[in-house]
Scaffold this motif. Structure first.
Motif, PDB file in Angstrom:
ATOM      1  N   ASN A  98       9.427   0.769 -37.370  1.00 26.88           N
ATOM      2  CA  ASN A  98       8.776  -0.078 -38.373  1.00 26.88           C
ATOM      3  C   ASN A  98       7.793  -1.052 -37.742  1.00 26.88           C
ATOM      4  O   ASN A  98       6.725  -1.319 -38.309  1.00 26.88           O
ATOM      5  N   VAL A  99       8.140  -1.591 -36.578  1.00 27.89           N
ATOM      6  CA  VAL A  99       7.206  -2.484 -35.890  1.00 27.89           C
ATOM      7  C   VAL A  99       5.994  -1.688 -35.412  1.00 27.89           C
ATOM      8  O   VAL A  99       4.850  -2.145 -35.523  1.00 27.89           O
ATOM      9  N   GLU A 100       6.227  -0.484 -34.906  1.00 33.16           N
ATOM     10  CA  GLU A 100       5.111   0.373 -34.516  1.00 33.16           C
ATOM     11  C   GLU A 100       4.234   0.711 -35.715  1.00 33.16           C
ATOM     12  O   GLU A 100       3.006   0.827 -35.585  1.00 33.16           O
ATOM     13  N   ASP A 101       4.829   0.871 -36.885  1.00 31.66           N
ATOM     14  CA  ASP A 101       4.067   1.088 -38.115  1.00 31.66           C
ATOM     15  C   ASP A 101       2.988   0.029 -38.293  1.00 31.66           C
ATOM     16  O   ASP A 101       1.858   0.330 -38.689  1.00 31.66           O
ATOM     17  N   ARG A 102       3.342  -1.205 -38.037  1.00 36.05           N
ATOM     18  CA  ARG A 102       2.423  -2.319 -38.269  1.00 36.05           C
ATOM     19  C   ARG A 102       1.441  -2.539 -37.127  1.00 36.05           C
ATOM     20  O   ARG A 102       0.412  -3.196 -37.310  1.00 36.05           O
ATOM     21  N   MET A 103       1.742  -2.011 -35.943  1.00 35.09           N
ATOM     22  CA  MET A 103       0.894  -2.262 -34.781  1.00 35.09           C
ATOM     23  C   MET A 103       0.074  -1.058 -34.350  1.00 35.09           C
ATOM     24  O   MET A 103      -0.968  -1.216 -33.703  1.00 35.09           O
ATOM     25  N   GLY A 104       0.550   0.123 -34.674  1.00 34.41           N
ATOM     26  CA  GLY A 104      -0.055   1.314 -34.085  1.00 34.41           C
ATOM     27  C   GLY A 104       0.541   1.557 -32.706  1.00 34.41           C
ATOM     28  O   GLY A 104       1.089   0.653 -32.069  1.00 34.41           O
ATOM     29  N   SER A 105       0.420   2.788 -32.212  1.00 33.12           N
ATOM     30  CA  SER A 105       1.137   3.184 -30.997  1.00 33.12           C
ATOM     31  C   SER A 105       0.694   2.427 -29.757  1.00 33.12           C
ATOM     32  O   SER A 105       1.518   1.942 -28.975  1.00 33.12           O
ATOM     33  N   VAL A 106      -0.611   2.309 -29.544  1.00 36.54           N
ATOM     34  CA  VAL A 106      -1.104   1.681 -28.312  1.00 36.54           C
ATOM     35  C   VAL A 106      -0.755   0.196 -28.285  1.00 36.54           C
ATOM     36  O   VAL A 106      -0.272  -0.330 -27.277  1.00 36.54           O
ATOM     37  N   ARG A 107      -0.991  -0.496 -29.376  1.00 33.56           N
ATOM     38  CA  ARG A 107      -0.675  -1.922 -29.425  1.00 33.56           C
ATOM     39  C   ARG A 107       0.830  -2.149 -29.325  1.00 33.56           C
ATOM     40  O   ARG A 107       1.279  -3.134 -28.729  1.00 33.56           O
ATOM     41  N   PHE A 108       1.604  -1.250 -29.911  1.00 35.67           N
ATOM     42  CA  PHE A 108       3.057  -1.386 -29.823  1.00 35.67           C
ATOM     43  C   PHE A 108       3.518  -1.276 -28.384  1.00 35.67           C
ATOM     44  O   PHE A 108       4.377  -2.045 -27.932  1.00 35.67           O
ATOM     45  N   LEU A 109       2.952  -0.338 -27.628  1.00 36.84           N
ATOM     46  CA  LEU A 109       3.328  -0.194 -26.222  1.00 36.84           C
ATOM     47  C   LEU A 109       2.984  -1.458 -25.447  1.00 36.84           C
ATOM     48  O   LEU A 109       3.796  -1.949 -24.647  1.00 36.84           O
ATOM     49  N   ALA A 110       1.775  -1.996 -25.669  1.00 37.16           N
ATOM     50  CA  ALA A 110       1.381  -3.224 -24.981  1.00 37.16           C
ATOM     51  C   ALA A 110       2.325  -4.371 -25.341  1.00 37.16           C
ATOM     52  O   ALA A 110       2.766  -5.133 -24.470  1.00 37.16           O
ATOM     53  N   PHE A 111       2.650  -4.492 -26.617  1.00 35.04           N
ATOM     54  CA  PHE A 111       3.564  -5.535 -27.077  1.00 35.04           C
ATOM     55  C   PHE A 111       4.935  -5.370 -26.440  1.00 35.04           C
ATOM     56  O   PHE A 111       5.531  -6.344 -25.940  1.00 35.04           O
ATOM     57  N   TYR A 112       5.446  -4.164 -26.409  1.00 41.03           N
ATOM     58  CA  TYR A 112       6.758  -3.857 -25.840  1.00 41.03           C
ATOM     59  C   TYR A 112       6.805  -4.262 -24.365  1.00 41.03           C
ATOM     60  O   TYR A 112       7.745  -4.932 -23.912  1.00 41.03           O
ATOM     61  N   LEU A 113       5.788  -3.869 -23.603  1.00 35.32           N
ATOM     62  CA  LEU A 113       5.776  -4.160 -22.178  1.00 35.32           C
ATOM     63  C   LEU A 113       5.620  -5.653 -21.908  1.00 35.32           C
ATOM     64  O   LEU A 113       6.269  -6.200 -21.007  1.00 35.32           O
TER      65      LEU A 113
END
Length: 235
Positions: A98-113
């Motif tokens: 769901n968080v990836e839904d709102r960020m998109g895959s690339v931004r989600f990875l950056a956010f996660y890291l």
């Protein structure tokens, strides 16, 4: 209480969440082929050892390569056992899509890291003399949970009351609030004692969660808001 699932279906395929889970599984499978001695050296080299960075003279003396900061990332993909791995990946499976839904895959990875990096820094700051390698995705996943806390506070999380054969739904804000209270208890009461898991990076968990709460807005994609499930409570 153990979370079973949430009630919000993902609108987009969570490719990055799946990829992160796959990388963690692959890393764990690799460590299972190592001998106990090789595993010890591998975890010390690629896990996050606070004293390695707070006491560089000691680090060089015992054999750590100088100037190597890759453990800040590699430690996020290593786990100490099957239960540790399953619990972390299950939380990522529940909240990550769901968080990836709102960020998109690339931004989600950056956010996660970034959340994982901040969690690691907080752990080093609060345990500067520790020579124990810290491993696990918990800090990064805590950041995802911090974002979920604000993005989907009124989503429902289905939890299993393990002492009873019951599944009940609770608001995400309540479930995650209890999770935060547990972390606070551990860093104020549990960690200084001889309780089980006293060596867990509780401060790192809190650091990752707070990082997720503060930073998630900078990673949201325009046009990814979907009010079908959140009504007026969406952020």
């Amino acid at each position: 209480m153990i979370p079973y699932r949430d009630t919000i279906p993902a609108k987009y395929t969570p490719w990055m969440t799946w990829a992160i889970i796959a990388l963690n599984l692959a890393a764990f499978a690799y460590t299972q082929w190592l001998t106990p001695q090789d595993l010890y050296y591998f975890l010390n080299l690629h896990g996050l050892v606070p004293a390695r960075y707070t006491n560089p003279e000691w680090a060089v003396r015992v054999g750590y390569p100088p100037g190597d900061y890759t453990p800040f990332v590699s430690s996020m993909f290593l786990h100490g056992g099957a239960l540790h791995l399953v619990l972390n990946m299950w939380l990522l499976w529940i909240f990550g899509d769901n968080v990836e839904d709102r960020m998109g895959s690339v931004r989600f990875l950056a956010f996660y890291l970034i959340c994982g990096l901040i969690a690691g820094i907080v752990h080093i700051y609060t345990n500067p003399r520790s020579n124990i390698p810290t491993i696990g995705a918990s800090g990064a996943i805590a950041g995802v949970m911090g974002a979920y806390y604000f993005l989907f506070p009124y989503a429902r999380v289905v939890i299993w009351m393990f002492f009873l054969p019951w599944f009940i739904e609770v608001p995400a804000i309540a479930f995650l609030g209890v999770w935060v209270i547990i972390q606070l208890y551990k860093v104020t009461v549990g960690a200084p004692s001889d309780e089980p898991f006293a060596d867990v990076a509780w401060f790192g968990h809190l650091g990752g969660f707070i990082a997720g709460m503060l930073l998630y807005r900078f990673f949201l994609l325009e046009g990814r808001k979907d009010d079908r499930y959140f009504g007026r409570h969406s952020v």
